[in-house]
Design a protein around this motif. Structure first.
Motif, PDB file in Angstrom:
ATOM      1  N   PHE A 103      44.527  76.504  47.208  1.00  0.00           N
ATOM      2  CA  PHE A 103      45.554  75.130  46.694  1.00  0.00           C
ATOM      3  C   PHE A 103      44.679  75.344  45.402  1.00  0.00           C
ATOM      4  O   PHE A 103      44.154  75.049  45.133  1.00  0.00           O
ATOM      5  N   GLY A 104      46.216  75.158  44.400  1.00  0.00           N
ATOM      6  CA  GLY A 104      45.942  75.000  43.333  1.00  0.00           C
ATOM      7  C   GLY A 104      47.449  73.637  42.480  1.00  0.00           C
ATOM      8  O   GLY A 104      48.283  73.297  43.743  1.00  0.00           O
ATOM      9  N   GLY A 105      47.314  73.661  41.313  1.00  0.00           N
ATOM     10  CA  GLY A 105      48.458  72.655  40.844  1.00  0.00           C
ATOM     11  C   GLY A 105      48.352  72.747  39.015  1.00  0.00           C
ATOM     12  O   GLY A 105      47.733  73.861  38.956  1.00  0.00           O
ATOM     13  N   VAL A 106      48.930  71.368  38.084  1.00  0.00           N
ATOM     14  CA  VAL A 106      48.561  72.258  37.010  1.00  0.00           C
ATOM     15  C   VAL A 106      48.449  70.686  36.906  1.00  0.00           C
ATOM     16  O   VAL A 106      48.815  69.533  37.141  1.00  0.00           O
ATOM     17  N   LEU A 107      46.848  70.541  35.309  1.00  0.00           N
ATOM     18  CA  LEU A 107      47.079  69.202  35.110  1.00  0.00           C
ATOM     19  C   LEU A 107      47.458  69.128  33.001  1.00  0.00           C
ATOM     20  O   LEU A 107      46.652  70.585  32.958  1.00  0.00           O
ATOM     21  N   GLU A 108      48.764  68.988  32.624  1.00  0.00           N
ATOM     22  CA  GLU A 108      49.478  68.853  31.916  1.00  0.00           C
ATOM     23  C   GLU A 108      47.989  68.486  30.981  1.00  0.00           C
ATOM     24  O   GLU A 108      47.532  67.440  30.974  1.00  0.00           O
ATOM     25  N   GLY A 109      48.351  69.493  29.841  1.00  0.00           N
ATOM     26  CA  GLY A 109      47.348  68.648  28.395  1.00  0.00           C
ATOM     27  C   GLY A 109      48.616  67.118  28.104  1.00  0.00           C
ATOM     28  O   GLY A 109      48.949  66.601  28.103  1.00  0.00           O
ATOM     29  N   PHE A 110      46.911  67.122  27.442  1.00  0.00           N
ATOM     30  CA  PHE A 110      47.304  64.864  26.721  1.00  0.00           C
ATOM     31  C   PHE A 110      48.406  64.815  26.014  1.00  0.00           C
ATOM     32  O   PHE A 110      48.383  65.567  25.518  1.00  0.00           O
ATOM     33  N   GLY A 111      49.011  63.864  26.208  1.00  0.00           N
ATOM     34  CA  GLY A 111      49.815  63.404  26.062  1.00  0.00           C
ATOM     35  C   GLY A 111      51.786  64.168  26.440  1.00  0.00           C
ATOM     36  O   GLY A 111      52.962  63.860  25.716  1.00  0.00           O
ATOM     37  N   LYS A 112      51.556  65.801  26.605  1.00  0.00           N
ATOM     38  CA  LYS A 112      53.219  65.950  26.923  1.00  0.00           C
ATOM     39  C   LYS A 112      53.801  64.897  28.138  1.00  0.00           C
ATOM     40  O   LYS A 112      55.290  65.274  27.503  1.00  0.00           O
ATOM     41  N   ARG A 113      53.523  64.799  28.616  1.00  0.00           N
ATOM     42  CA  ARG A 113      54.358  63.559  29.387  1.00  0.00           C
ATOM     43  C   ARG A 113      54.935  62.688  28.994  1.00  0.00           C
ATOM     44  O   ARG A 113      56.387  62.420  29.030  1.00  0.00           O
ATOM     45  N   ALA A 114      54.022  61.830  28.261  1.00  0.00           N
ATOM     46  CA  ALA A 114      54.711  60.811  27.458  1.00  0.00           C
ATOM     47  C   ALA A 114      55.595  61.012  26.956  1.00  0.00           C
ATOM     48  O   ALA A 114      56.693  60.446  26.518  1.00  0.00           O
ATOM     49  N   ALA A 115      55.307  62.343  25.314  1.00  0.00           N
ATOM     50  CA  ALA A 115      56.400  62.563  24.798  1.00  0.00           C
ATOM     51  C   ALA A 115      57.546  63.268  25.117  1.00  0.00           C
ATOM     52  O   ALA A 115      58.231  62.521  24.565  1.00  0.00           O
ATOM     53  N   ARG A 116      57.474  63.776  26.039  1.00  0.00           N
ATOM     54  CA  ARG A 116      58.508  64.320  27.263  1.00  0.00           C
ATOM     55  C   ARG A 116      59.129  62.910  27.167  1.00  0.00           C
ATOM     56  O   ARG A 116      60.678  63.293  27.041  1.00  0.00           O
ATOM     57  N   ASN A 149      49.098  71.370  23.288  1.00  0.00           N
ATOM     58  CA  ASN A 149      47.892  70.932  23.841  1.00  0.00           C
ATOM     59  C   ASN A 149      47.780  72.175  25.262  1.00  0.00           C
ATOM     60  O   ASN A 149      48.476  72.359  25.938  1.00  0.00           O
ATOM     61  N   ILE A 150      46.755  72.769  25.682  1.00  0.00           N
ATOM     62  CA  ILE A 150      46.403  73.099  26.817  1.00  0.00           C
ATOM     63  C   ILE A 150      46.299  72.943  27.780  1.00  0.00           C
ATOM     64  O   ILE A 150      46.061  71.870  28.348  1.00  0.00           O
ATOM     65  N   ASP A 151      47.368  73.462  29.063  1.00  0.00           N
ATOM     66  CA  ASP A 151      47.330  72.877  30.878  1.00  0.00           C
ATOM     67  C   ASP A 151      46.270  73.627  30.844  1.00  0.00           C
ATOM     68  O   ASP A 151      45.395  74.381  30.606  1.00  0.00           O
ATOM     69  N   LEU A 152      45.800  72.311  32.206  1.00  0.00           N
ATOM     70  CA  LEU A 152      44.858  73.677  32.829  1.00  0.00           C
ATOM     71  C   LEU A 152      44.723  73.338  34.418  1.00  0.00           C
ATOM     72  O   LEU A 152      46.251  72.888  34.833  1.00  0.00           O
ATOM     73  N   MET A 153      44.524  74.385  34.810  1.00  0.00           N
ATOM     74  CA  MET A 153      45.521  74.688  35.916  1.00  0.00           C
ATOM     75  C   MET A 153      44.337  75.059  37.331  1.00  0.00           C
ATOM     76  O   MET A 153      43.597  75.917  37.939  1.00  0.00           O
ATOM     77  N   PRO A 154      43.730  73.532  37.936  1.00  0.00           N
ATOM     78  CA  PRO A 154      42.927  73.626  38.652  1.00  0.00           C
ATOM     79  C   PRO A 154      43.158  74.178  40.149  1.00  0.00           C
ATOM     80  O   PRO A 154      44.415  73.766  40.069  1.00  0.00           O
ATOM     81  N   SER A 155      42.127  74.616  40.458  1.00  0.00           N
ATOM     82  CA  SER A 155      42.058  75.616  42.101  1.00  0.00           C
ATOM     83  C   SER A 155      41.006  75.327  42.962  1.00  0.00           C
ATOM     84  O   SER A 155      39.942  75.180  42.806  1.00  0.00           O
ATOM     85  N   ILE A 156      40.971  74.920  44.164  1.00  0.00           N
ATOM     86  CA  ILE A 156      40.452  75.783  45.422  1.00  0.00           C
ATOM     87  C   ILE A 156      41.051  76.904  46.220  1.00  0.00           C
ATOM     88  O   ILE A 156      42.169  76.497  47.000  1.00  0.00           O
ATOM     89  N   TRP A 157      39.850  76.842  46.460  1.00  0.00           N
ATOM     90  CA  TRP A 157      40.664  78.149  47.811  1.00  0.00           C
ATOM     91  C   TRP A 157      38.935  78.175  48.568  1.00  0.00           C
ATOM     92  O   TRP A 157      37.437  78.724  48.695  1.00  0.00           O
ATOM     93  N   THR A 158      39.199  79.384  49.359  1.00  0.00           N
ATOM     94  CA  THR A 158      38.525  79.718  50.948  1.00  0.00           C
ATOM     95  C   THR A 158      39.031  80.843  51.266  1.00  0.00           C
ATOM     96  O   THR A 158      39.686  81.063  51.530  1.00  0.00           O
ATOM     97  N   SER A 159      38.189  81.568  51.962  1.00  0.00           N
ATOM     98  CA  SER A 159      38.537  83.198  52.614  1.00  0.00           C
ATOM     99  C   SER A 159      37.378  82.793  53.758  1.00  0.00           C
ATOM    100  O   SER A 159      36.233  82.845  53.451  1.00  0.00           O
ATOM    101  N   ARG A 160      37.751  83.483  54.612  1.00  0.00           N
ATOM    102  CA  ARG A 160      37.090  84.217  55.927  1.00  0.00           C
ATOM    103  C   ARG A 160      37.240  85.314  56.073  1.00  0.00           C
ATOM    104  O   ARG A 160      38.695  85.363  56.931  1.00  0.00           O
TER     105      ARG A 160
END
Length: 219
Positions: A49-62, A206-217
């Motif tokens: 499971f992953g997603g995107v955390l936008e760089g600081f100020g991007k959404r407000a500027a848009r 500004n750099i975007d962060l892409m955190p993710s969590i994974w599990t493998s069995r």
């Protein structure tokens, strides 16, 4: 109006945060260094499971840029509306002016006929013919604003003799123009939109962060 509607629709879209969530499920074979006896290839299941955390100020500027574009488009529509209205008024006045000029020459022709001045009458009639052609030209142009057929002459009504001269102060005219003229306001809104576009470009670095969590069995 279509451009305004399009700009309105872009505000909510560009104001929304970019998350782009994703869920990945993968299954595959797992091979050990030593084969199983009897040989079995167990499945290795991975959940991500992953997603995107936008760089600081991007959404407000848009969002700021989208709103500035909406205001610019609205003022541009208002500028076009006022420009067309002004052109229609000038066309009406030009048509009325040539009509009244023709009537003035006609009164002169009648008076010259009464006193028997043939040469002066012919000169006035020659000028009157030119004015009549001018009246036709302006009248046909005025049809563009009233929606009439081009085969029909538009004859405006009015008496400019009732319009009294008025004194104006240049400083007041300039001050009022800077506050209310549609072309000036449109230019100011265009500058604000350009400034918002520059800020958006800066924030997009500004750099975007892409955190993710994974599990493998693996059995």
């Amino acid at each position: 109006k279509l451009a305004v509607k399009n700009a309105e629709s872009q505000v909510n879209q560009m104001s929304a945060p970019v998350i782009n969530p994703s869920v990945t499920i993968s299954k595959g074979a797992y091979y050990g260094q030593t084969p199983y006896t009897p040989f079995v290839s167990p499945a290795s299941n991975t959940f991500t499971f992953g997603g995107v955390l936008e760089g600081f100020g991007k959404r407000a500027a848009r969002e700021e840029y989208a709103k500035a574009e909406l205001v610019r488009t609205q003022s541009e529509m208002e500028f076009s509306r006022r420009a067309i209205t002004g052109d229609a008024i000038f066309a009406y006045l030009d048509t009325l002016r040539t009509k009244l000029a023709w009537k003035s020459y006609q009164d002169g022709v009648i008076r010259l006929s009464a006193i028997g001045d043939k040469d002066a009458k012919e000169r006035v009639q020659s000028i009157q013919t030119t004015v009549a052609n001018d009246f036709k030209f302006f009248s046909f142009a005025l049809n563009n604003f009233v929606g009439r057929s081009s085969n029909t002459l538009f004859e405006p009504m009015g008496n400019v003799a009732n319009v009294l001269p008025k004194e104006f102060k240049v400083d007041e005219l300039v001050s009022n123009a800077m506050k209310s003229r549609a072309d000036v306001l449109n230019f100011e809104d265009a500058l604000k939109s350009a400034d918002a576009s520059i800020k958006l470009t800066e924030k997009n670095r500004n750099i975007d962060l892409m955190p993710s969590i994974w599990t493998s069995r693996t059995p």
